[in-house]
Scaffold this motif. Structure first.
Motif, mmCIF file in Angstrom:
data_model
loop_
_atom_site.group_PDB
_atom_site.id
_atom_site.type_symbol
_atom_site.label_atom_id
_atom_site.label_comp_id
_atom_site.label_asym_id
_atom_site.label_seq_id
_atom_site.Cartn_x
_atom_site.Cartn_y
_atom_site.Cartn_z
ATOM 1 N N ARG A 1 0.846 -1.213 0.000
ATOM 2 C CA ARG A 1 0.000 0.000 0.000
ATOM 3 C C ARG A 1 0.873 1.252 0.000
ATOM 4 N N GLU B 1 -1.294 4.271 -1.495
ATOM 5 C CA GLU B 1 -2.486 3.996 -0.672
ATOM 6 C C GLU B 1 -2.098 3.903 0.802
ATOM 7 N N ASN C 1 -2.889 5.354 3.257
ATOM 8 C CA ASN C 1 -3.965 5.495 4.258
ATOM 9 C C ASN C 1 -4.572 4.148 4.628
ATOM 10 N N ARG C 2 -4.279 3.132 3.822
ATOM 11 C CA ARG C 2 -4.827 1.791 4.133
ATOM 12 C C ARG C 2 -3.893 1.104 5.131
ATOM 13 N N THR C 3 -4.152 1.321 6.395
ATOM 14 C CA THR C 3 -3.242 0.823 7.435
ATOM 15 C C THR C 3 -3.889 -0.205 8.357
ATOM 16 N N THR D 1 -12.242 2.205 3.239
ATOM 17 C CA THR D 1 -11.199 2.981 2.568
ATOM 18 C C THR D 1 -9.874 2.975 3.328
ATOM 19 N N THR D 2 -9.904 2.625 4.615
ATOM 20 C CA THR D 2 -8.659 2.626 5.388
ATOM 21 C C THR D 2 -8.155 1.210 5.673
#
Ligand code: PLP
Length: 443
Positions: free
Chosen positions: A131, A136, A138-140, A191-192
């Motif tokens: 990610r 991306e 923010n995808r944690t 979304t995360t």
């Protein structure tokens, strides 16, 4: 040499075990010294059917000559060499073999490690890092399921939903949202999220609880819709346990990551593999900082690879998968017969050759201890008794084991740990009688 039990109590530390009770002078642990087929022998000469496949690892029975020979040959040829900056042919062959179980251009890249926890750990880190390399960042977060078990290394443990094991470490590790079912996915902000992790078809440590049919395919659809990775933890379900080579094949699901360990070597030596797609793999190419800086000293150990290749070959020579439906049906019938003879059983859960027999409260540990006296070793998870024999088990051996589960005798309580064995009954005479009787299937 010191007596092995004395040395054990003086120096060894067992997993998932209350050591104070284990080391109590009155506790007489079983020391296993030999194994063959589905049978384990202790140092007194008693033998027991291995009813949990040596913690869910053994596939073709113990000490299969083909695997033992492959290990011996490899140990004498190339025992180990670093997989860091070097390769070796057996790892290449094994990677090619593993990806061949899936359609071309799906799971086509294999990362080796040592055990189930590291197979999952690698998938989690790959998902997160990819990610970061695709904009991306923010995808944690991860999504995992209540009561899930994915291993004990810190990353894998943070996906663990079994509170009695993991709650004290909850604030360490990866940020994870736990859900109970697909219905609760609506509470998730997709979304995360980088990945959802699941044990497909059946949760193991959660007392062998199967998921509803179709759930896995629905989850795959949801993850695809939201651009979320699907990590399948087939550490327990892989290699035929559920009736197909891999559990995901039953719902035609191909994940972004597939985690394999336990049965990969037939249950002989440690080895694990994390399979992933070109889409994920390609994000690690290019700049040096994009590389996956993760690994273990024994990655792709050649002896492990030789054992895995020999085990996978046995699937073909013995037509293992073809023989499973009859064994699975026989296990169901045998367990149904057991249920008809007792009020002790609340419910039976089965998926392939994996069974969880839930007994009335307080009986789980008693049942497994009584079963030892009748030639069966297995384990309880709370009050659910696990029966997960090697796939090589015969129908006669299934009946033998199920009969042992039906015999309940009082055994003095001697708690060792949550899922652990307790003190053996002081009266072993019945077991001795059983050992010599014709009731034990030939083996
Ligand atoms: N994942 C699942 C589904 C498991 O059942 C287990 C172990 O039981 C693991 C991961 C961890 O595997 P290991 O004990 O080899 O680290």
């Amino acid at each position: 040499m010191t007596d092995p039990i004395i040395a054990d109590k003086a120096h060894c530390w067992h997993p998932f075990t209350r050591q104070s009770a284990w080391c109590d002078p009155a506790h007489e642990p079983i020391m296993i010294v030999r194994a063959e087929g589905v049978w384990l022998w202790d140092e007194k000469g008693n033998h027991y059917l291995d009813g949990n496949s040596s913690i869910w690892t053994n596939i073709h029975g113990h000490c299969r000559p083909e695997i033992a020979e492959a290990i011996a040959k490899q140990a004498a040829t190339l025992d180990h060499s670093s997989y860091l900056g070097l390769g070796h042919p057996l790892a290449s062959e094994l990677a090619e073999k593993l990806v061949s179980y899936f359609p071309p251009q799906t799971l086509e890249r294999v990362f080796f490690s040592d055990n189930g926890s590291t197979a999952v750990e690698a998938a989690l880190k790959m998902s997160l890092q990819s990610r970061m390399q695709t904009g991306e960042g923010n995808r944690t977060r991860f999504i995992a399921f209540d009561n899930a078990y994915h291993g004990d290394t810190l990353g894998a443990a943070s996906l663990g939903g079994v509170n009695r094991f993991f709650s004290r470490f909850r604030n360490l590790g990866f940020e994870t949202q736990f859900i109970s079912s697909l219905e609760t996915l609506s509470s998730v902000d997709p979304t995360t999220v980088t990945a959802v992790v699941i044990e497909p078809l059946i949760q193991g440590v959660n007392e062998m609880r199967p998921w509803p049919a179709g759930m896995l395919a629905d989850l795959r659809e949801w993850t695809k819709k939201h651009g979320i990775h699907l990590i399948l933890d087939e550490v327990m379900t892989g290699f035929g346990r559920t009736g197909t080579m891999f559990a995901c094949q039953q719902e035609n699901v191909i994940p972004d990551f597939l985690c394999l360990a336990k049965g990969l070597t037939g249950g002989t030596v440690p080895l694990a593999a994390t399979l992933t797609t070109a889409e994920v793999y390609n994000t690690f190419l290019g700049a040096a900082e994009n590389a996956f800086y993760y690994g273990h000293s024994y990655t792709a150990n050649p002896i492990g690879c030789a054992a895995a290749l020999a085990s996978l070959k046995i699937f073909e020579t013995d037509k293992v998968l073809e023989g499973l439906p009859a064994k699975i049906a026989h296990l169901s019938a045998s367990l149904e017969k057991l249920r008809a003879t007792t009020n002790d059983i609340i419910t039976i859960r089965q998926c392939g050759l994996i069974a969880g027999i839930e007994f009335q409260a307080g009986l789980g540990e008693k049942i497994i201890l009584a079963a030892r006296d009748h030639g069966l070793i297995t384990r309880n998870i709370l009050d659910t008794v696990v029966f997960m024999p090697p796939l090589s088990v015969t129908t006669e051996e299934i009946d033998f084991a199920v009969t042992a589960l039906g015999v309940r005798r009082h055994v003095a309580a001697f708690p060792i740990g949550d899922m652990s064995p307790m003190k053996k009954s002081s009266d072993m005479s019945e077991h001795s009688k059983f050992k010599k009787s014709k009731d034990i299937p030939a083996h």
